[in-house]
Write a protein that holds these residues in place. Structure first.
Motif, short mmCIF file in Angstrom:
data_model
loop_
_atom_site.label_atom_id
_atom_site.label_comp_id
_atom_site.label_asym_id
_atom_site.label_seq_id
_atom_site.Cartn_x
_atom_site.Cartn_y
_atom_site.Cartn_z
N SER A 1 0.82 -1.31 -0.14
CA SER A 1 -0.10 -0.38 0.07
C SER A 1 0.92 1.15 -0.06
CB SER A 1 -0.95 0.00 1.17
OG SER A 1 -0.23 0.35 2.32
N PRO B 1 -6.21 -5.15 -8.39
CA PRO B 1 -6.66 -5.76 -7.28
C PRO B 1 -7.92 -6.63 -7.28
CG PRO B 1 -6.17 -3.30 -7.04
CD PRO B 1 -6.03 -3.68 -8.49
N LEU C 1 -2.96 -7.17 -3.46
CA LEU C 1 -3.19 -5.79 -3.68
C LEU C 1 -4.73 -5.37 -3.31
CD1 LEU C 1 -1.87 -5.48 -7.52
CD2 LEU C 1 -1.05 -4.59 -5.42
N ALA C 2 -5.78 -6.24 -3.42
CA ALA C 2 -7.23 -5.88 -2.75
C ALA C 2 -6.84 -5.90 -1.28
CB ALA C 2 -7.91 -7.14 -3.01
N ARG D 1 -5.56 -2.30 -0.78
CA ARG D 1 -6.81 -1.10 -1.02
C ARG D 1 -7.70 -1.11 0.11
NH1 ARG D 1 -9.67 -1.96 -6.28
NH2 ARG D 1 -10.41 -3.54 -5.05
N ALA E 1 -3.99 0.68 -3.32
CA ALA E 1 -3.09 -0.60 -4.23
C ALA E 1 -2.59 0.43 -5.24
CB ALA E 1 -4.24 -1.29 -4.72
#
Length: 181
Positions: free
Chosen positions: A72, A98, A116-117, A120, A126
């Motif tokens: 992040s 993501p 990545l999800a 975020r 992300a």
């Protein structure tokens, strides 16, 4: 208390337009005791030797949820891994978006998209992300890369280094009068 929102977890920060540090996070992952599966780690180790400015490089056995916070904080994340199928030594770079995935029982491993999800969702950001993957020849027990993978690795590393340097040149944080944080 009913109706109260829980306090954010330690390290939480809302998304903002402030420059992120490091500018680039590179994560090479795989099992070096399974032949070409160790490609990602080996690539990360070789990229460390280049001392790319503004880059944090991790060489890991596998991706884990704990990497969400580090992800992040990056403007660009690059993942490096071996893949099965295809012609050994053939590599490609693909954008990673993501995307949450269904949790698998008894595993700690996650995909780049789910990492990545999580970044975020948990930390508000992300980064742009790429997966560099190369087809392996052998994933059997044993150390070292196959001849085809070892021969193709320098070209992939050159492409990654070029992408990182291009991203740095395009970043407003790297312009004249700006310093890295």
């Amino acid at each position: 208390m009913p109706g109260r929102k829980p306090a954010p977890a330690t390290g939480w920060r809302p998304s903002s337009n402030k420059p992120l540090t490091p500018a680039t996070l590179i994560i090479g992952y795989g099992n070096p005791l399974r032949g070409d599966d160790g490609l990602g780690r080996r690539a990360a180790e070789m990229l460390r030797e280049r001392a790319l400015p503004g880059v944090t490089i991790l060489a890991l056995h596998q991706l884990a949820p704990e990497l969400a916070e580090d992800s992040s904080r990056a403007a660009l994340a690059i993942f490096i891994d071996a893949r099965e199928g295809g012609v050994p030594g053939e590599w490609r770079a693909e954008a990673v978006l993501p995307a949450p995935e269904t949790p698998r029982p008894f595993t700690h491993q996650v995909s780049p998209a789910s990492l990545l999800a999580a970044a975020r969702t948990l930390y508000g950001h992300a980064p742009e992300a790429l997966l560099y993957s190369m087809s392996g020849e052998s994933f059997d027990y044993g150390e070292g890369l196959s001849a085809q993978v070892a021969a193709a690795l320098p070209a992939m590393l050159e492409a990654i280094a070029e992408r990182v340097l291009n991203a740095r040149a395009a970043s407003p944080a790297s312009g004249p009068g700006r310093s890295e944080r």
